[in-house]
Design a protein around this motif. Structure first.
Motif, PDB file in Angstrom:
ATOM      1  N   GLY A 184       2.434  -6.332  -2.764  1.00  0.00           N
ATOM      2  CA  GLY A 184       0.972  -6.326  -2.707  1.00  0.00           C
ATOM      3  C   GLY A 184       0.474  -6.032  -1.301  1.00  0.00           C
ATOM      4  N   GLU A 185       1.141  -6.624  -0.292  1.00  0.00           N
ATOM      5  CA  GLU A 185       0.762  -6.357   1.096  1.00  0.00           C
ATOM      6  C   GLU A 185       0.997  -4.902   1.464  1.00  0.00           C
ATOM      7  N   ALA A 186       2.100  -4.337   0.949  1.00  0.00           N
ATOM      8  CA  ALA A 186       2.370  -2.914   1.210  1.00  0.00           C
ATOM      9  C   ALA A 186       1.232  -2.063   0.646  1.00  0.00           C
ATOM     10  N   GLY A 187       0.776  -2.405  -0.575  1.00  0.00           N
ATOM     11  CA  GLY A 187      -0.345  -1.689  -1.182  1.00  0.00           C
ATOM     12  C   GLY A 187      -1.623  -1.866  -0.390  1.00  0.00           C
ATOM     13  N   LEU A 188      -1.842  -3.088   0.103  1.00  0.00           N
ATOM     14  CA  LEU A 188      -3.035  -3.364   0.907  1.00  0.00           C
ATOM     15  C   LEU A 188      -3.047  -2.517   2.173  1.00  0.00           C
ATOM     16  N   VAL A 193       5.492   5.452   6.525  1.00  0.00           N
ATOM     17  CA  VAL A 193       6.953   5.471   6.437  1.00  0.00           C
ATOM     18  C   VAL A 193       7.594   4.430   7.352  1.00  0.00           C
ATOM     19  N   PRO A 194       7.284   4.445   8.685  1.00  0.00           N
ATOM     20  CA  PRO A 194       7.873   3.391   9.524  1.00  0.00           C
ATOM     21  C   PRO A 194       7.407   1.993   9.133  1.00  0.00           C
ATOM     22  N   PHE A 195       6.124   1.862   8.718  1.00  0.00           N
ATOM     23  CA  PHE A 195       5.646   0.544   8.305  1.00  0.00           C
ATOM     24  C   PHE A 195       6.435   0.028   7.114  1.00  0.00           C
ATOM     25  N   ARG A 231       9.963  -1.143   7.991  1.00  0.00           N
ATOM     26  CA  ARG A 231       9.896  -2.447   8.643  1.00  0.00           C
ATOM     27  C   ARG A 231       9.538  -3.549   7.625  1.00  0.00           C
ATOM     28  N   HIS A 232       8.472  -3.305   6.852  1.00  0.00           N
ATOM     29  CA  HIS A 232       7.936  -4.337   5.960  1.00  0.00           C
ATOM     30  C   HIS A 232       8.888  -4.638   4.805  1.00  0.00           C
ATOM     31  N   LEU A 233       9.414  -3.582   4.169  1.00  0.00           N
ATOM     32  CA  LEU A 233      10.288  -3.808   3.007  1.00  0.00           C
ATOM     33  C   LEU A 233      11.599  -4.454   3.446  1.00  0.00           C
ATOM     34  N   SER A 234      12.111  -4.114   4.653  1.00  0.00           N
ATOM     35  CA  SER A 234      13.338  -4.776   5.107  1.00  0.00           C
ATOM     36  C   SER A 234      13.062  -6.242   5.433  1.00  0.00           C
ATOM     37  N   ASN A 235      11.815  -6.551   5.850  1.00  0.00           N
ATOM     38  CA  ASN A 235      11.465  -7.962   6.058  1.00  0.00           C
ATOM     39  C   ASN A 235      11.418  -8.741   4.749  1.00  0.00           C
TER      40      ASN A 235
END
Lengths: 126, 162
Positions: free
Chosen positions: A66-70, A113-115, A118-122
């Motif tokens: 959801g945060e990725a979508g936001l 892409v870089p976000f 970073r975010h999905l690996s977190n």
């Protein structure tokens, strides 16, 4: 006009129409998130336990997506907003609005892409 | 609140407002530039918000070790112990809420056709926004980073020093 469109009331090329629709949808979505976000942050005024409890519910993969979508919505809204400002204030803005929309989408990919790496690996990397 | 179109047409005018052969002589009870200032505000606040929101996302979501995993009460306390982040977050709150509220106001005007529906939707919108802005501002400036009697394990490390 390059071609007449079928199935839509919009006369002319649809880039402007769809970028406008996307700007509205992302704007409304961000606004409703903002309301919830202020309310959850307000729990710091209740107790450390209350705030940490609500934050714990954000720390699962579903909310992470959801945060990725936001963030995707925010980045689009931000860059397309700059494009709207260029269309309004730059004398050649309307002439290059379509090229600027491609610019918005390219910048969106360059940021996302870089976000996402970073975010999905977190959220999935533990 | 419907526009008195008929009256405005029948009133004799010393000068027609004419653009490209089309007359724009609609009068309204509101003779001010509110919509122009709202339009300008969206553009100005938009540019500022782009910077504030990107910094906000970087500091709270991207740069901390583990991302959002790092955010807890002690993390917030560490930020709001500094007046810089208090003012930063207040600006972000106000600009984002006003920008979003005006955006929804325009959307309500676009899609809600009945006068009464538009009126009540906007009453609800403005009430909600005022409440959230007030609540957020109060929370930022009445925040206690080291509340008495709280579990020390949940607090920022600087709370132990006092």
């Amino acid at each position: 006009m390059a071609k007449t469109s079928k199935g839509t009331l919009y006369r002319g090329q649809a880039h402007g129409q769809w970028s406008w629709v996307a700007h509205r949808i992302t704007g409304v979505a961000i606004f409703f998130f903002l309301l919830v976000h202020v309310l959850d942050t307000a729990l710091v005024r209740v107790s450390p336990e209350a705030y940490n409890a609500v934050m714990a519910t954000y720390k699962n993969p579903v909310m992470g997506l959801g945060e990725a979508g936001l963030v995707a919505a925010i980045v689009y809204h931000a860059f397309n907003g700059l494009r709207i400002i260029m269309v309004d204030f730059w004398s050649s803005g309307t002439k290059y609005q379509k090229q600027m929309l491609w610019g918005v989408l390219i910048l969106w990919v360059v940021v996302m892409v870089p976000f996402l790496i970073r975010h999905l690996s977190n959220i999935f990397g533990g | 609140m419907s526009t008195p179109l008929k009256a405005s047409i029948s009133v004799p005018r010393s000068k027609d407002l004419e653009v490209n052969g089309v007359k724009y002589n609609r009068s309204s009870s509101r003779r001010n530039n509110f919509e122009m200032y709202a339009w300008l505000f969206m553009r100005l606040s938009g540019v500022v918000l782009l910077v504030l929101v990107f910094v906000h996302l970087w500091v709270n979501l991207v740069s901390p070790e583990g991302g959002v995993e790092a955010v807890d009460f002690a993390f917030v306390a560490g930020k709001w112990a500094s007046p810089f982040w208090q003012v930063f977050d207040m600006l972000l709150l106000w600009l984002a809420m006003l920008h979003g509220t005006n955006g929804l106001r325009v959307i309500i005007d676009d899609y809600a056709e009945r006068d009464r529906t538009r009126f009540w939707l906007k009453v609800f919108l403005f009430t909600t926004s005022a409440f959230v802005i007030l609540l957020g501002t109060l929370v930022i400036f009445t925040f206690e980073p080291c509340p008495a009697g709280a579990d020390p394990a949940l607090l920022a490390s600087f709370c132990a020093a006092g």
